[in-house]
Design a protein around this motif. Structure first.
Motif, PDB file in Angstrom:
ATOM      1  N   LEU A 100       0.858  -1.206   0.177  1.00  0.00           N
ATOM      2  CA  LEU A 100      -0.012   0.039   0.155  1.00  0.00           C
ATOM      3  C   LEU A 100       1.047   1.373   0.004  1.00  0.00           C
ATOM      4  N   VAL A 101       1.906   1.125   0.714  1.00  0.00           N
ATOM      5  CA  VAL A 101       2.987   2.188   0.783  1.00  0.00           C
ATOM      6  C   VAL A 101       3.705   2.700  -0.713  1.00  0.00           C
ATOM      7  N   GLU A 102       4.008   1.570  -1.612  1.00  0.00           N
ATOM      8  CA  GLU A 102       4.333   1.875  -2.759  1.00  0.00           C
ATOM      9  C   GLU A 102       3.086   2.297  -3.684  1.00  0.00           C
ATOM     10  N   ALA A 103       1.924   1.952  -3.618  1.00  0.00           N
ATOM     11  CA  ALA A 103       0.970   2.365  -4.305  1.00  0.00           C
ATOM     12  C   ALA A 103       0.513   3.956  -4.119  1.00  0.00           C
ATOM     13  N   ALA A 104       0.799   4.259  -2.765  1.00  0.00           N
ATOM     14  CA  ALA A 104       0.567   5.890  -2.682  1.00  0.00           C
ATOM     15  C   ALA A 104       1.651   6.753  -3.069  1.00  0.00           C
ATOM     16  N   ASN A 105       2.510   6.122  -3.714  1.00  0.00           N
ATOM     17  CA  ASN A 105       3.488   6.770  -4.516  1.00  0.00           C
ATOM     18  C   ASN A 105       3.092   7.500  -5.800  1.00  0.00           C
ATOM     19  N   TYR A 106       1.951   6.606  -6.220  1.00  0.00           N
ATOM     20  CA  TYR A 106       1.540   6.965  -7.627  1.00  0.00           C
ATOM     21  C   TYR A 106       0.302   7.433  -7.736  1.00  0.00           C
ATOM     22  N   ARG A 107      -0.157   8.326  -8.753  1.00  0.00           N
ATOM     23  CA  ARG A 107      -1.115   8.956  -8.924  1.00  0.00           C
ATOM     24  C   ARG A 107      -2.339   7.911  -8.984  1.00  0.00           C
ATOM     25  N   GLN A 108      -3.473   8.154  -8.116  1.00  0.00           N
ATOM     26  CA  GLN A 108      -4.610   7.535  -7.872  1.00  0.00           C
ATOM     27  C   GLN A 108      -5.789   8.292  -8.616  1.00  0.00           C
TER      28      GLN A 108
END
Length: 303
Positions: A187-195
């Motif tokens: 989830l931390v890695e996903a937070a680094n990219y635009r959602q």
């Protein structure tokens, strides 16, 4: 031209097909004179000669052969009219109005509607996507028959509900997206990219405009289809139900991400709504019963 009867048209078509009035009489169990009289009445009504009687057997004229396809079509329409009237008399509704929030659109809703068309061929379906609050209002006013919405704590007094189960929400991105290159992402890695966050009007599909937001940079749209299109172009990653993501998964424009977090198992409760002030007929009762079969599994396997 006078009003034509179904009986006249059926005798006319049979006479063209069988080649004699006596054969028609035997087929329908009438006297030949009665069949001949009906054909003559039809000729008087339409104002043209339909059969050449100069030979041993009456022969359809060119005009009769030109009118034959139209007569067959008219017979079919009149029969369908009677069948529809009989269905409505027996308690089948003339139409059902179905609403659904895009985020909880059932995977197999169209399969169920196809079965509905077979079971109730004379009932029209009007299906449309809508945000949950407006769906509740329309059900309460009696402007719609059923609505699939994200489960809530309670509803107005005129709205009845039944929980159908859970709809799993997939996490998706374009195949070339950095998250898609990882065998698993946190989830931390996903937070680094635009959602790309799907919201509906002033409220998201889950009741909170920012519920489900993980990334600091977040684009918001009220169209799930637009969110999927943007994700397919590599703009960001998005959460969506399988049914609407199906064509994107099938074409390879989107892939499901393997997030090692609670987000990868995010699901929404789904309620079916209807008005307790509107009586339900045969078609509505069938629809309500079959709706429970739609959420037996979270979602169908991606194609």
């Amino acid at each position: 031209m006078r009003n034509l009867s179904l009986d006249q048209l059926q005798l006319f078509v049979s006479a063209c097909e069988l080649g004699s009035f006596s054969a028609v009489a035997r087929q329908c169990g009438r006297a030949q004179s009665a069949v001949s009289a009906q054909i003559q009445n039809l000729e008087l009504d339409v104002g043209v000669e339909l059969f050449d009687r100069s030979g041993k057997f009456p022969k359809p004229t060119d005009v009769a052969l030109a009118l034959l396809p139209l007569a067959r079509q008219s017979i079919g329409q009149m029969r369908r009219l009677q069948q529809a009237a009989d269905s409505y008399q027996s308690g089948e509704e003339s139409q059902l109005r179905i609403l659904f929030e895009e985020q909880v659109m059932p995977d197999r809703l169209n399969d169920m509607l196809a079965a509905f068309a077979e079971q109730f061929p004379n009932t029209l379906i009007h299906a449309s996507s809508i945000d949950g609050e407006r769906a509740i209002e329309r059900i309460g006013r009696g402007d719609a028959d059923f609505a699939f919405v994200t489960a809530r704590e309670g509803y107005p007094g005129e709205v009845d509900s039944n929980n159908l189960g859970q709809q799993q929400i997939l996490t998706l991105a374009a195949p070339e997206h950095p998250l898609a290159q990882l065998p698993a992402a946190s989830l931390v890695e996903a937070a680094n990219y635009r959602q790309i966050l799907i919201a509906s009007g002033a409220h998201s599909a889950v009741g909170d405009p920012r519920r489900g937001q993980v990334a600091a940079q977040c684009w918001v749209t009220d169209s799930l289809l637009q969110g999927l299109e943007l994700a397919g172009k590599g703009v960001g990653w998005v959460n969506a139900p399988f049914e609407l993501a199906r064509p994107f998964l099938k074409s390879g424009r989107l892939v499901e991400l393997n997030l090692t977090s609670a987000l990868s198992a995010w699901s929404l409760g789904v309620d079916l709504l209807w008005s307790n002030r509107t009586p339900q007929g045969n078609a509505a009762r069938w629809f309500a019963r079959e709706a429970h079969r739609l959420y037996g599994n979270y979602y169908s396997p991606p194609l």
